[in-house]
Design an enzyme around this catalytic site. Structure first.
Site, PDB file in Angstrom:
ATOM      1  N   TYR A   1      -0.612  -0.876  10.527  1.00 52.59           N
ATOM      2  CA  TYR A   1      -0.897  -1.242   9.138  1.00 52.59           C
ATOM      3  C   TYR A   1       0.141  -0.645   8.194  1.00 52.59           C
ATOM      4  CZ  TYR A   1      -3.413  -1.574   4.691  1.00 52.59           C
ATOM      5  OH  TYR A   1      -3.760  -1.828   3.389  1.00 52.59           O
TER       6      TYR A   1
ATOM      7  N   SER B   1       0.840  -1.189   0.000  1.00 54.32           N
ATOM      8  CA  SER B   1       0.000   0.000   0.000  1.00 54.32           C
ATOM      9  C   SER B   1       0.879   1.244   0.000  1.00 54.32           C
ATOM     10  CB  SER B   1      -0.903   0.010   1.236  1.00 54.32           C
ATOM     11  OG  SER B   1      -1.575   1.257   1.365  1.00 54.32           O
TER      12      SER B   1
END
Length: 263
Positions: A158, A145
């Site tokens: 995350y 990401s």
């Protein structure tokens, strides 16, 4: 994807029950690729598998597993090392991460996110690499990401795991250059999946043109790993951001992180 034959005849996709993983399964099935679908939600996997069989006549195996559980992760590793049914493309797509101030989040949940986003990807990748190197053929697509490129308050664990996954993937791409193995880090930006709703996140302030479709991200990633690209950033706005971020001084990155957190 182009009409020429896809270079991988079989694929195992983690996190296949929704979002980018489902989109990849659909696109690979349309190319006649044999699939192994891995996720926790067995009913969704079985429904997807049946639809893909009916639509494309491909072989689809369902392997329900929670990759944060050591015993279940071992079952997926065993499937990857089954010499009688080799997997030519591994897609490490499963990921999780609760939103919130780190000090307020249950530590067990954060630890589980580390196991899923980082440890599981490492172990599954290690399972297939030796055989792929012996065969001189294979692909590994790790769904990271762009959040891993920035300090991300409210997504600290995350974003940190995604930074790890990106560097891990790019290092392996270099190590396996010339060995017939393609390793690709896929770095999407904001993508329309159920991730935001399931993690209590909102991004209503983001302009519509910044949102990517799961199908768009999946297609870009599958094309990139087939072509041997070590890094793939889908979408024009995010390509620009990814090019600029390495040139951005860290204090400015932290300031951007603070700004996004307030939003």
């Amino acid at each position: 994807m182009a009409d020429r034959p896809y270079p991988y005849r079989s694929a195992l996709i983690t996190g296949a029950s929704s979002g980018i993983g489902t989109a990849m399964a659909r696109q690979l099935a349309a190319r006649g690729v044999t699939l192994v679908l891995v996720a926790r939600r067995e009913p969704l996997l079985r429904d997807l598998a049946e639809k893909l069989r009916r639509a494309h006549g491909v072989e689809v195996e369902v392997l329900p597993a929670d990759l944060t559980d050591a015993e279940q992760l071992t079952r997926v590793e065993a499937r990857l090392t089954d010499a009688a049914r080799p997997v030519e493309l591994l897609v490490n797509n499963a990921g999780s991460g609760a939103a919130g101030v780190f000090a307020n989040l249950p530590v067990d949940h954060e630890e589980a996110a580390v196991r899923l986003n980082s440890q599981a990807a490492v172990r599954l990748t290690r399972c297939v690499l030796s055989r792929m190197r012996a065969d001189g053929h294979g692909g590994i697509l790790n769904v990271s990401s762009l959040t891993g490129e920035l300090p991300s308050p409210s997504l600290a664990t995350y974003s940190a795991t995604k930074a790890f996954l990106t560097h891990f993937s790019e290092a392996l791409a270099i190590e396996n250059r010339g060995a017939g193995i393609h390793v690709t880090a896929l770095l999407p930006g904001l993508t329309r999946t159920d991730y935001f709703a399931s993690n209590g996140l909102t991004a209503a302030w983001v302009p519509g043109f910044c949102w990517l479709a799961a199908e768009q991200v999946a297609a870009a990633g599958l094309k990139a790993v087939a072509a041997g690209s070590g890094r793939c950033v889908p979408g024009a706005p995010y390509k620009v951001a990814a090019a600029l971020l390495p040139l951005t001084p860290r204090p400015l990155k932290r300031a951007l992180g603070r700004y996004l957190w307030r939003r």
